[in-house]
Scaffold this motif. Structure first.
Motif, PDB file in Angstrom:
ATOM      1  N   ILE A 276       0.841  -1.206   0.000  1.00 30.02           N
ATOM      2  CA  ILE A 276       0.000   0.000   0.000  1.00 30.02           C
ATOM      3  C   ILE A 276       0.873   1.252   0.000  1.00 30.02           C
ATOM      4  CG2 ILE A 276      -1.564   1.362   1.447  1.00 30.02           C
ATOM      5  CD1 ILE A 276      -3.078  -1.108   2.082  1.00 30.02           C
ATOM      6  N   ARG A 279       2.009   2.316  -3.384  1.00 31.89           N
ATOM      7  CA  ARG A 279       1.040   2.808  -4.365  1.00 31.89           C
ATOM      8  C   ARG A 279       1.236   4.297  -4.591  1.00 31.89           C
ATOM      9  NH1 ARG A 279      -3.728  -0.169  -5.447  1.00 31.89           N
ATOM     10  NH2 ARG A 279      -4.720   1.836  -5.917  1.00 31.89           N
ATOM     11  N   VAL A 282      -1.452   6.484  -2.972  1.00 32.33           N
ATOM     12  CA  VAL A 282      -1.353   6.621  -1.520  1.00 32.33           C
ATOM     13  C   VAL A 282      -0.224   7.577  -1.148  1.00 32.33           C
ATOM     14  CG1 VAL A 282      -0.832   5.393   0.622  1.00 32.33           C
ATOM     15  CG2 VAL A 282      -2.394   4.378  -1.042  1.00 32.33           C
ATOM     16  N   ASN A 286      -1.370  11.413  -0.106  1.00 31.14           N
ATOM     17  CA  ASN A 286      -1.133  11.833   1.272  1.00 31.14           C
ATOM     18  C   ASN A 286      -0.112  12.961   1.364  1.00 31.14           C
ATOM     19  OD1 ASN A 286      -2.610  10.112   3.446  1.00 31.14           O
ATOM     20  ND2 ASN A 286      -2.030   8.633   1.880  1.00 31.14           N
ATOM     21  N   ALA A 398      -6.384   9.133  -2.005  1.00 34.65           N
ATOM     22  CA  ALA A 398      -5.780   8.267  -0.996  1.00 34.65           C
ATOM     23  C   ALA A 398      -6.664   7.094  -0.596  1.00 34.65           C
ATOM     24  CB  ALA A 398      -5.429   9.097   0.241  1.00 34.65           C
ATOM     25  N   THR A 399      -7.958   7.128  -0.921  1.00 40.10           N
ATOM     26  CA  THR A 399      -8.862   6.041  -0.520  1.00 40.10           C
ATOM     27  C   THR A 399      -9.460   5.294  -1.712  1.00 40.10           C
ATOM     28  OG1 THR A 399     -10.728   7.605  -0.375  1.00 40.10           O
ATOM     29  CG2 THR A 399      -9.483   7.186   1.641  1.00 40.10           C
ATOM     30  N   ALA A 410      -6.591   2.679   4.882  1.00 36.89           N
ATOM     31  CA  ALA A 410      -6.422   3.834   3.998  1.00 36.89           C
ATOM     32  C   ALA A 410      -6.917   5.115   4.652  1.00 36.89           C
ATOM     33  CB  ALA A 410      -7.166   3.596   2.687  1.00 36.89           C
TER      34      ALA A 410
END
Length: 482
Positions: A276, A279, A282, A286, A398-399, A410
């Motif tokens: 994760i 990614r 992500v 963030n 991000a989700t 997440a």
């Protein structure tokens, strides 16, 4: 006469491109957004009342900042851990439990008769925030499937979170002037009680199909690392970047976070699976979210210094001046979901960042005349819209593209980004401003420090916008609607 000409007209079916929320979804959204708004208000409601609280309970001037810092440390340090705990015990259960703690700790804060009791209440409020925020966001993202409805829900969530931060400053000034600073705590109690009463019948629980194990070494290192990092940056804003306490906290925090990365690579049930963290959506989602929260919350702090120390505004007048920022953030949050659906995450974040950076940069021109309030109002309104476009784009990015069983993780990461950004912004920009002032006092010195910090603030936003444009370019995690 054909039968079709006499048949009653059926209501048009909702368009696939414009899905509608069900009545239950609207109720869930209202409840969760109400709780998140309350959390956001808590971040700022005491800021304008700190001197009054200090006088009432006997805080020394040097220890006054711990009323805010104790809350922020707990909220930022434990968010990622509670994001995983929500997956273990159930998000609904943690959400309700966190609201119970928030209501009780708020009552304790309102009744406090010593600094020790008040700081205990603030720590408990921070822990409750660390539990409620990721659990509430995970419930929100699982209640709305990925696409237009989720984008709208996240847009409203972001708008109310940012508006709550602004409303807290206004409400804190009003309650302190008209009643007592204690009502900044007591006002939470009935809201928390209402949420706790309604949540069991309104919210549907969500949790992974297979209950994961808690990664204790990972939880210990990431929580300790975040606590030390936030503490070090807070100390930097108060006493400088080169003091032994600041350097020791920052180095120890960085070492623990590096250790967390290696622990997660080898853990059987990692707190944050390394795949994760690799990614692109992500990482860069963030990153831009962190910049958005660092810059906007610290800008409120810088403009508070300007309005009170340069223009001579009262605490209440300062809070009211930020009302236009609140209006801008609500508009930006409302438009954010639609912008993501139409233009995609990358363009929304980049455009919002450019708008915010330009509006912030204009504040470098501020002077000592009272007429400059017009620029403050215009720039914060426009910048608030841009900031919310960044925040909504960050939340969706991000989700997105993750299964429901990883939504708690997440949203925990996204919430940690939000909490850390809100916590770090003020000490970092305070350190920039005080370094420029060089120990000097008076309106001219404050204006000089604020101007440099505003310039740095604008540069950070521009860097975030460019990072989104470059690194979310080829493999942007887009929703089906985006």
């Amino acid at each position: 006469m054909s039968t079709s000409s006499t048949a009653p007209l059926a209501p048009p079916a909702p368009s696939v491109d414009d899905p509608r929320m069900t009545g239950r979804q609207k109720l869930v959204l209202t409840l969760l957004l109400g709780a998140q708004f309350m959390i956001a208000v808590d971040f700022s409601i005491l800021n304008v009342a700190l001197p009054v609280v200090g006088e009432g309970l006997g805080f020394s001037l040097s220890h006054l900042q711990w009323i805010a810092t104790s809350f922020a440390l707990a909220a930022a340090g434990f968010t990622l851990l509670f994001g995983r705990v929500a997956d273990l015990v159930g998000r609904k259960r943690l959400f309700i439990g966190g609201m119970v703690v928030l209501g009780l700790s708020s009552a304790l804060g309102g009744l406090a008769n010593s600094p020790e009791v008040l700081l205990t209440a603030r720590v408990l409020q921070g822990l409750a925030t660390a539990a409620v925020t990721p659990a509430g966001l995970a419930l929100l993202t699982t209640a709305f499937k990925e696409g237009r409805l989720r984008e709208r829900a996240l847009g409203l969530n972001g708008a109310l979170m940012s508006a709550g931060f602004t409303a807290g400053a206004i409400l804190g000034g009003l309650l302190t002037d008209l009643l007592s600073w204690r009502w900044a705590f007591f006002i939470n109690v009935p809201v928390a009680a209402l949420v706790v009463a309604l949540a069991p019948s309104v919210i549907t629980d969500s949790r992974p199909a297979v209950r994961p194990k808690l990664d204790v070494p990972g939880a210990a290192t990431v929580t300790g690392g975040l606590l030390l990092l936030v503490y070090g940056l807070t100390q930097a804003g108060e006493s400088g970047w080169t003091t032994p306490a600041t350097l020791a906290a920052l180095l120890a925090g960085a070492a623990l976070l590096v250790g967390f990365w290696f622990i997660e690579k080898r853990a059987a049930a990692p707190l944050v699976p390394v795949h994760i963290l690799k990614r692109r959506s992500v990482i860069w989602g963030n990153t831009t979210g962190l910049i958005a929260f660092v810059t906007e919350t610290s800008l409120v702090f810088l403009l508070t210094l300007y309005l009170q120390e340069v223009l001579g505004y009262s605490a209440l007048a300062t809070g009211l001046a930020f009302g236009v920022l609140g209006v801008g953030t609500v508009i930006g949050g409302t438009l954010g979901g639609r912008a993501v659906g139409r233009f995609g995450n990358r363009r929304t974040i980049a455009f919002g960042g450019l708008v915010q950076a330009a509006a912030t940069l204009s504040l470098v021109a501020l002077g000592t005349s009272g007429d400059w309030i017009q620029l403050v109002l215009a720039a914060t309104f426009i910048g608030g819209i841009g900031n919310m476009l960044m925040i909504v784009g960050f939340m969706v990015t991000a989700t997105s593209g993750l299964p429901d069983e990883e939504q708690g993780l997440a949203t925990g990461l996204a919430t940690m980004t939000q909490q850390v950004g809100i916590t770090l912004g003020i000490p970092v920009m305070s350190a920039v401003a005080t370094a420029r002032m060089g120990g000097a006092t008076g309106p001219d010195a404050v204006l000089s420090g604020v101007s440099l910090a505003v310039l740095v603030n604008s540069g950070l936003v521009l860097a975030g916008a460019l990072a989104a444009w470059v690194f979310l370019g080829r493999r942007e995690a887009r929703s089906p609607a985006g």
